[in-house]
Design an enzyme around this catalytic site. Structure first.
Site, PDB file in Angstrom:
ATOM      1  CB  SER A 146      -0.814  -0.085   1.157  1.00 46.78           C
ATOM      2  OG  SER A 146      -1.648   1.340   1.465  1.00 46.78           O
ATOM      3  CE1 TYR A 159      -3.739  -1.873   4.861  1.00 43.80           C
ATOM      4  CE2 TYR A 159      -3.216   0.497   4.348  1.00 43.80           C
ATOM      5  CZ  TYR A 159      -3.538  -1.080   4.011  1.00 43.80           C
ATOM      6  OH  TYR A 159      -3.868  -1.239   2.763  1.00 43.80           O
ATOM      7  CE  LYS A 163      -1.586  -4.024   3.189  1.00 43.96           C
ATOM      8  NZ  LYS A 163      -1.649  -5.390   2.554  1.00 43.96           N
TER       9      LYS A 163
END
Length: 262
Positions: A146, A159, A163
Site C-alpha cells: 500500500s 496498517y 505494509k
C-alpha cells in the site's frame, strides 16, 4: 507479438482474498491471461461468483473457503494447487488490511495482529509454495502492499507499518529466491473496493479524495489486476525485488481521518 509476453497459458496461480475487490479482479485477469486459479477467502458465496467468471474465461477454478488468518490454512493452499492442477507457478498475496486507529488506541497486540495478517500469512503461503514452484523450474510471487507503507498519515500506524514490512519483505525474499522465483509487490493507492464504500457513496468525500490525487480519480481493481498480470507473466520476467506504485501519483494520503491532536 509483444502481447504474447503477457500470457500465462496453462500456468497455475493462487490468489488470496479473492472473494471481491482486488483479489477477485486479479483472479479473473489471471484466468483471462490463460491461468487456472486457486481462489480463497472466507466467503464461499463470493468465491462461487468469482469461480464462475474464471470458468467463463475458459479456465478452471478451485475454490477454498477458509479463514486465512490461520497460518496452517493459508499454507495449505499450496498443496491444494498441486492436488487440483498438478503444479504452481504464481502466488498473489492479496490477504491483508487493518482498521485505522489513533496511536493511543493501537495496542501492542493490535500492531502484532496487523503484522501477522499482512506479512506473516504471506510468508506462510510463499514458503509452502516454493518447493512446488521449483518442481517446474520456478515462478512468480506478487504481494499487495500500500501507499501507506511509504508515506505518513495519522491513524495508519498499524496498517502502514505492516505494509512497509511487506514491501521490504519483498526485497529480501527476492534476493533469497533469485534467480528461479521472482518476488515483487504493488503499492496500491485508493481503489474502489468495499473498503472505500463509505467514501464512494459520499459525493463530498469522494470529490475531496479525487482532488487530492494527481490523476483526479479513484483507482479501479482492474488497474491492480493488470499490474499483477504484468509482474507474473514473461512481460515482467526481468523484474524482481521491486515495489510498483499504482496509486494515481499520490505522495501523501488523500483521506484525512479526522483524528485530533493529543
Amino acid at each position: 507479438m509483444i502481447l504474447d509476453k503477457f500470457l500465462l497459458t496453462d500456468q497455475v496461480a493462487i490468489v488470496t482474498g479473492a472473494g471481491r475487490g482486488i483479489g477477485a479482479a486479479t483472479a479473473v485477469a489471471l484466468a483471462e491471461a490463460g491461468a487456472d486459479v486457486v481462489i480463497s477467502s472466507r466467503s464461499e458465496d463470493q468465491l462461487a461468483e468469482v469461480a464462475a467468471r474464471i470458468e467463463a474465461a475458459g479456465r478452471r477454478a478451485h475454490v477454498v473457503a477458509a479463514d486465512l488468518s490461520d497460518l496452517d490454512a493459508v499454507a495449505a493452499l499450496a498443496g491444494a494447487a498441486k492436488d487440483a492442477f498438478g503444479r504452481l507457478d504464481v502466488v498473489v498475496d492479496n490477504l491483508g488490511g487493518s482498521m485505522p486507529r489513533p496511536f493511543e488506541h493501537t495496542s501492542p497486540r493490535f500492531l502484532a495482529e496487523a503484522f501477522s495478517f499482512n506479512v506473516v500469512t504471506a510468508h506462510a503461503l510463499n514458503r509452502a509454495a516454493l518447493p512446488i514452484m521449483l518442481e517446474t523450474g520456478g515462478g512468480s510471487i506478487v504481494g499487495i502492499s500500500s501507499i501507506m507503507g511509504r508515506v505518513s498519515g495519522r491513524g495508519y500506524l498499524a496498517y502502514g507499518t505492516a505494509k512497509a514490512g511487506l514491501a521490504h519483505y519483498t526485497r529480501l525474499a527476492a534476493r533469497d529466491l533469485a534467480p528461479k522465483v521472482r518476488v515483487n509487490a504493488i503499492a496500491v493507492g485508493s481503489v474502489a473496493t468495499s473498503a472505500l464504500d463509505i467514501v464512494m457513496q459520499d459525493d463530498g468525500m469522494r470529490t475531496e479524495m479525487e482532488a487530492l490525487t494527481p490523476l483526479h480519480a479513484i483507482g479501479e481493481p482492474d488497474h491492480i489486476a493488470a499490474t499483477v498480470v504484468y509482474l507474473a507473466s514473461p512481460a515482467g520476467g526481468y523484474v524482481t525485488g521491486k515495489v510498483i506504485e499504482v496509486d494515481g501519483g499520490l505522495e501523501q494520503p488523500n483521506l484525512d481521518l479526522g483524528f485530533p491532536d493529543l
